[in-house]
Motif scaffolding. Structure first.
Motif, PDB file in Angstrom:
ATOM      1  N   ARG A  17       0.830  -1.199   0.000  1.00 39.33           N
ATOM      2  CA  ARG A  17       0.000   0.000   0.000  1.00 39.33           C
ATOM      3  C   ARG A  17       0.869   1.256   0.000  1.00 39.33           C
ATOM      4  NH1 ARG A  17      -3.039  -2.837   3.943  1.00 39.33           N
ATOM      5  NH2 ARG A  17      -2.094  -1.555   5.590  1.00 39.33           N
ATOM      6  N   GLU A  18       1.902   1.237   0.819  1.00 44.50           N
ATOM      7  CA  GLU A  18       2.779   2.403   0.904  1.00 44.50           C
ATOM      8  C   GLU A  18       3.533   2.645  -0.403  1.00 44.50           C
ATOM      9  OE1 GLU A  18       2.912   4.532   3.166  1.00 44.50           O
ATOM     10  OE2 GLU A  18       1.906   3.593   4.863  1.00 44.50           O
ATOM     11  N   ALA A  19       3.832   1.592  -1.138  1.00 43.61           N
ATOM     12  CA  ALA A  19       4.620   1.720  -2.363  1.00 43.61           C
ATOM     13  C   ALA A  19       3.849   2.381  -3.500  1.00 43.61           C
ATOM     14  CB  ALA A  19       5.121   0.348  -2.810  1.00 43.61           C
ATOM     15  N   ARG A  20       2.522   2.458  -3.388  1.00 33.89           N
ATOM     16  CA  ARG A  20       1.736   3.023  -4.481  1.00 33.89           C
ATOM     17  C   ARG A  20       2.090   4.485  -4.731  1.00 33.89           C
ATOM     18  NH1 ARG A  20      -3.993   0.518  -2.362  1.00 33.89           N
ATOM     19  NH2 ARG A  20      -3.505  -1.690  -2.773  1.00 33.89           N
ATOM     20  N   ALA A  21       2.376   5.233  -3.678  1.00 30.13           N
ATOM     21  CA  ALA A  21       2.730   6.643  -3.854  1.00 30.13           C
ATOM     22  C   ALA A  21       4.030   6.773  -4.638  1.00 30.13           C
ATOM     23  CB  ALA A  21       2.852   7.333  -2.495  1.00 30.13           C
ATOM     24  N   LEU A  22       5.012   5.933  -4.341  1.00 29.51           N
ATOM     25  CA  LEU A  22       6.274   5.968  -5.071  1.00 29.51           C
ATOM     26  C   LEU A  22       6.087   5.481  -6.504  1.00 29.51           C
ATOM     27  CD1 LEU A  22       9.292   6.423  -5.255  1.00 29.51           C
ATOM     28  CD2 LEU A  22       9.646   4.193  -4.155  1.00 29.51           C
ATOM     29  N   ASP A  23       5.275   4.443  -6.697  1.00 31.28           N
ATOM     30  CA  ASP A  23       4.982   3.973  -8.054  1.00 31.28           C
ATOM     31  C   ASP A  23       4.459   5.127  -8.911  1.00 31.28           C
ATOM     32  OD1 ASP A  23       5.659   1.297  -7.557  1.00 31.28           O
ATOM     33  OD2 ASP A  23       3.609   0.764  -6.969  1.00 31.28           O
ATOM     34  N   LEU A  24       3.502   5.888  -8.361  1.00 30.54           N
ATOM     35  CA  LEU A  24       2.899   6.974  -9.115  1.00 30.54           C
ATOM     36  C   LEU A  24       3.884   8.119  -9.311  1.00 30.54           C
ATOM     37  CD1 LEU A  24       0.523   8.231 -10.565  1.00 30.54           C
ATOM     38  CD2 LEU A  24      -0.398   8.953  -8.330  1.00 30.54           C
ATOM     39  N   ARG A  25       4.682   8.413  -8.298  1.00 30.14           N
ATOM     40  CA  ARG A  25       5.673   9.494  -8.446  1.00 30.14           C
ATOM     41  C   ARG A  25       6.639   9.183  -9.589  1.00 30.14           C
ATOM     42  NH1 ARG A  25       8.111  13.861  -6.857  1.00 30.14           N
ATOM     43  NH2 ARG A  25      10.380  13.971  -6.958  1.00 30.14           N
ATOM     44  N   LEU A  26       7.096   7.941  -9.685  1.00 30.97           N
ATOM     45  CA  LEU A  26       8.009   7.578 -10.767  1.00 30.97           C
ATOM     46  C   LEU A  26       7.329   7.690 -12.131  1.00 30.97           C
ATOM     47  CD1 LEU A  26       9.910   4.557  -9.174  1.00 30.97           C
ATOM     48  CD2 LEU A  26      10.636   6.946  -9.324  1.00 30.97           C
ATOM     49  N   LEU A  27       6.050   7.369 -12.194  1.00 31.58           N
ATOM     50  CA  LEU A  27       5.315   7.576 -13.449  1.00 31.58           C
ATOM     51  C   LEU A  27       5.294   9.051 -13.824  1.00 31.58           C
ATOM     52  CD1 LEU A  27       2.144   5.289 -13.233  1.00 31.58           C
ATOM     53  CD2 LEU A  27       4.159   4.971 -14.672  1.00 31.58           C
ATOM     54  N   TYR A  28       5.018   9.902 -12.838  1.00 31.02           N
ATOM     55  CA  TYR A  28       5.010  11.345 -13.103  1.00 31.02           C
ATOM     56  C   TYR A  28       6.372  11.815 -13.624  1.00 31.02           C
ATOM     57  CZ  TYR A  28       0.517  12.044 -10.648  1.00 31.02           C
ATOM     58  OH  TYR A  28      -0.805  12.037 -10.271  1.00 31.02           O
ATOM     59  N   LEU A  29       7.440  11.343 -12.997  1.00 26.20           N
ATOM     60  CA  LEU A  29       8.775  11.756 -13.435  1.00 26.20           C
ATOM     61  C   LEU A  29       9.042  11.330 -14.869  1.00 26.20           C
ATOM     62  CD1 LEU A  29      10.910  10.994 -10.241  1.00 26.20           C
ATOM     63  CD2 LEU A  29      10.145  13.224 -11.076  1.00 26.20           C
ATOM     64  N   GLU A  30       8.612  10.131 -15.238  1.00 30.23           N
ATOM     65  CA  GLU A  30       8.797   9.664 -16.611  1.00 30.23           C
ATOM     66  C   GLU A  30       8.013  10.513 -17.607  1.00 30.23           C
ATOM     67  OE1 GLU A  30       7.819   5.534 -16.650  1.00 30.23           O
ATOM     68  OE2 GLU A  30       9.659   4.934 -15.621  1.00 30.23           O
ATOM     69  N   GLN A  31       6.961  11.170 -17.132  1.00 38.75           N
ATOM     70  CA  GLN A  31       6.163  12.046 -17.979  1.00 38.75           C
ATOM     71  C   GLN A  31       6.677  13.489 -17.958  1.00 38.75           C
ATOM     72  OE1 GLN A  31       2.280  11.434 -16.266  1.00 38.75           O
ATOM     73  NE2 GLN A  31       2.279   9.254 -16.785  1.00 38.75           N
ATOM     74  N   GLY A  32       7.820  13.718 -17.295  1.00 37.42           N
ATOM     75  CA  GLY A  32       8.406  15.049 -17.245  1.00 37.42           C
ATOM     76  C   GLY A  32       7.790  15.971 -16.224  1.00 37.42           C
ATOM     77  N   GLU A  33       7.015  15.430 -15.292  1.00 37.45           N
ATOM     78  CA  GLU A  33       6.353  16.246 -14.276  1.00 37.45           C
ATOM     79  C   GLU A  33       7.220  16.268 -13.022  1.00 37.45           C
ATOM     80  OE1 GLU A  33       2.124  15.744 -13.826  1.00 37.45           O
ATOM     81  OE2 GLU A  33       2.006  14.659 -15.722  1.00 37.45           O
ATOM     82  N   PHE A  34       8.216  17.161 -13.028  1.00 41.28           N
ATOM     83  CA  PHE A  34       9.208  17.202 -11.962  1.00 41.28           C
ATOM     84  C   PHE A  34       8.761  18.035 -10.758  1.00 41.28           C
ATOM     85  CE2 PHE A  34      11.613  16.892 -16.021  1.00 41.28           C
ATOM     86  CZ  PHE A  34      12.075  15.596 -15.858  1.00 41.28           C
ATOM     87  N   ASN A  35       7.706  18.797 -10.910  1.00 35.06           N
ATOM     88  CA  ASN A  35       7.311  19.724  -9.850  1.00 35.06           C
ATOM     89  C   ASN A  35       6.227  19.181  -8.932  1.00 35.06           C
ATOM     90  OD1 ASN A  35       9.126  21.715 -10.691  1.00 35.06           O
ATOM     91  ND2 ASN A  35       7.693  22.500 -12.211  1.00 35.06           N
ATOM     92  N   ARG A  36       5.795  17.970  -9.171  1.00 34.23           N
ATOM     93  CA  ARG A  36       4.743  17.393  -8.334  1.00 34.23           C
ATOM     94  C   ARG A  36       5.300  16.947  -6.979  1.00 34.23           C
ATOM     95  NH1 ARG A  36      -0.240  15.521 -10.169  1.00 34.23           N
ATOM     96  NH2 ARG A  36      -0.676  15.832 -12.397  1.00 34.23           N
ATOM     97  N   ALA A  37       4.479  17.108  -5.970  1.00 37.10           N
ATOM     98  CA  ALA A  37       4.798  16.563  -4.652  1.00 37.10           C
ATOM     99  C   ALA A  37       4.634  15.043  -4.677  1.00 37.10           C
ATOM    100  CB  ALA A  37       3.881  17.176  -3.599  1.00 37.10           C
ATOM    101  N   VAL A  38       5.166  14.396  -3.652  1.00 37.30           N
ATOM    102  CA  VAL A  38       4.933  12.954  -3.500  1.00 37.30           C
ATOM    103  C   VAL A  38       3.426  12.744  -3.368  1.00 37.30           C
ATOM    104  CG1 VAL A  38       5.329  10.924  -2.063  1.00 37.30           C
ATOM    105  CG2 VAL A  38       7.162  12.591  -2.410  1.00 37.30           C
ATOM    106  N   PRO A  39       2.827  11.889  -4.180  1.00 38.96           N
ATOM    107  CA  PRO A  39       1.365  11.747  -4.145  1.00 38.96           C
ATOM    108  C   PRO A  39       0.853  11.273  -2.795  1.00 38.96           C
ATOM    109  CG  PRO A  39       2.279  10.734  -6.123  1.00 38.96           C
ATOM    110  CD  PRO A  39       3.440  11.067  -5.236  1.00 38.96           C
ATOM    111  N   SER A  40      -0.358  11.685  -2.484  1.00 38.55           N
ATOM    112  CA  SER A  40      -1.028  11.184  -1.283  1.00 38.55           C
ATOM    113  C   SER A  40      -1.568   9.785  -1.550  1.00 38.55           C
ATOM    114  CB  SER A  40      -2.182  12.111  -0.899  1.00 38.55           C
ATOM    115  OG  SER A  40      -3.187  12.078  -1.919  1.00 38.55           O
ATOM    116  N   ASP A  41      -1.964   9.110  -0.480  1.00 41.20           N
ATOM    117  CA  ASP A  41      -2.589   7.794  -0.638  1.00 41.20           C
ATOM    118  C   ASP A  41      -3.822   7.885  -1.530  1.00 41.20           C
ATOM    119  OD1 ASP A  41      -0.681   6.820   1.090  1.00 41.20           O
ATOM    120  OD2 ASP A  41      -1.987   6.865   2.849  1.00 41.20           O
ATOM    121  N   GLU A  42      -4.620   8.941  -1.316  1.00 38.42           N
ATOM    122  CA  GLU A  42      -5.862   9.093  -2.068  1.00 38.42           C
ATOM    123  C   GLU A  42      -5.592   9.313  -3.553  1.00 38.42           C
ATOM    124  OE1 GLU A  42      -6.303   9.735   2.113  1.00 38.42           O
ATOM    125  OE2 GLU A  42      -5.024  10.797   0.673  1.00 38.42           O
TER     126      GLU A  42
END
Length: 336
Positions: A240-265
């Motif tokens: 469950r905790e890893a989902r935020a990191l999974d999504l953050r890495l997706l954002y980085l691959e899309q060039g979205e460097f300014n996003r915060a670490v995603p929330s659980d929601e």
């Protein structure tokens, strides 16, 4: 017993700002000192609002003042942007303040988009690559791990201050075979960024050890490997905790460097495509995720695959208290 260090990137969390991220880094460093981790490194990123650490030297001065035992270092200073002389003086000053505790980790990535290189006033592209090894040799002379510059060098006779009796340990950081080759050639210790590139690191480390020779950046080899580790109360919680990191890495691959670490929601409601799920599965090669029993099995095997003296763990979770608990669980498993 497996040696563990920490790399912290000062991630900005959803609902918080950069100032809170820096305070979390300082608190985490104090916790790591208390828990017995060997070293605590901080990163350098520019024009990335999702990461607050843009000046490792300044942050390390604060961390050193609030810790007593743990080694502190840069993971790493992006040398192509800077004067080797100034970098050496910064780290000689840190060494004077915290003798025997300072690591100078060097990277060659830009740490941001091309405008960053322009704004920092340094060269880029082919010119930068050709100058990198020369800058490293100069750095070794000024920081004290190498010999004085040869008499024909335009800076011969120049000394970096302060004149302190100890010198930092120099590490080359990299996610490719090139950095391993340079580290071996110039005598630096080598840390492979498995959390950036989950493939090919073991081969790079083997080549480093095979070809290592003393040089201007040091006199003996050393190997560390850095990997994402999320240690939950059990495997289910860790996933469950890893989902935020999974999504953050997706954002980085899309060039979205300014996003915060995603929330659980946010991680829960994101509409994942088949391609997203394939990328998540591949990115898991850069992580070790599980409860204590799983991590106790996987992390030593991971270190053995590299022949690493030490694992530098890095953890991103949606909340700072959860991140600290992950590091506390790791300490109970591996630090006595």
């Amino acid at each position: 017993m497996l040696k563990l260090g920490i790399l912290d990137q000062s991630p900005v969390l959803t609902g918080e700002g950069a100032a809170e991220a820096l305070r979390h880094t300082l608190a985490l460093a104090q916790g790591a000192d208390r828990l017995g981790y060997t070293r605590f490194w901080v990163s350098e990123h520019h024009n990335a609002k999702g990461l607050a650490g843009s000046s490792p030297e300044v942050l390390l001065a604060a961390i050193g003042a609030h810790t007593s035992r743990i080694r502190i270092g840069s993971g790493g200073v992006l040398l192509p942007h800077y004067s080797p002389y100034k970098v050496a003086e910064n780290f000689r000053l840190l060494e004077g303040l915290y003798p025997g505790r300072v690591d100078l980790g060097i990277g060659r990535a830009p740490g941001g988009m091309p405008l960053v290189s322009q704004a920092l006033g340094r060269s880029s592209g082919k010119e930068r690559e050709e100058a990198f090894e020369r800058s490293l040799t100069e750095l070794g002379s000024f920081v004290g791990t190498g010999t004085p510059l040869e008499t024909e060098h335009p800076l011969a006779g120049l000394s970096a201050t302060p004149d302190v009796p100890t010198v930092p340990d120099v590490w080359m950081l990299g996610s490719s075979g090139y950095s391993a080759t340079v580290a071996a050639k110039l005598g630096a210790r080598f840390a492979f960024a498995h959390f950036i590139n989950g493939h090919g690191g073991q081969s790079a480390v083997r080549d480093y050890l095979r070809h290592y020779r003393p040089g201007p950046l040091g006199g003996k080899p050393g190997v560390a490997v850095c990997v994402f580790v999320l240690c939950g109360e059990d495997d289910e919680e860790a996933e469950r905790e890893a989902r935020a990191l999974d999504l953050r890495l997706l954002y980085l691959e899309q060039g979205e460097f300014n996003r915060a670490v995603p929330s659980d929601e946010e991680a829960e409601r994101y509409a994942y495509s088949a391609w997203d799920r394939a990328r998540i599965a591949d990115n898991r090669s850069r992580m070790i995720v599980g409860g204590p029993a799983t991590v106790a099995r996987l992390l030593p095997a991971f270190a053995r695959s590299y022949g690493a003296d030490e694992v530098i763990v890095t953890c991103m979770m949606s909340r700072a208290d959860r991140r600290l608990r992950s590091y506390e669980r790791l300490a109970r498993l591996f630090i006595r």
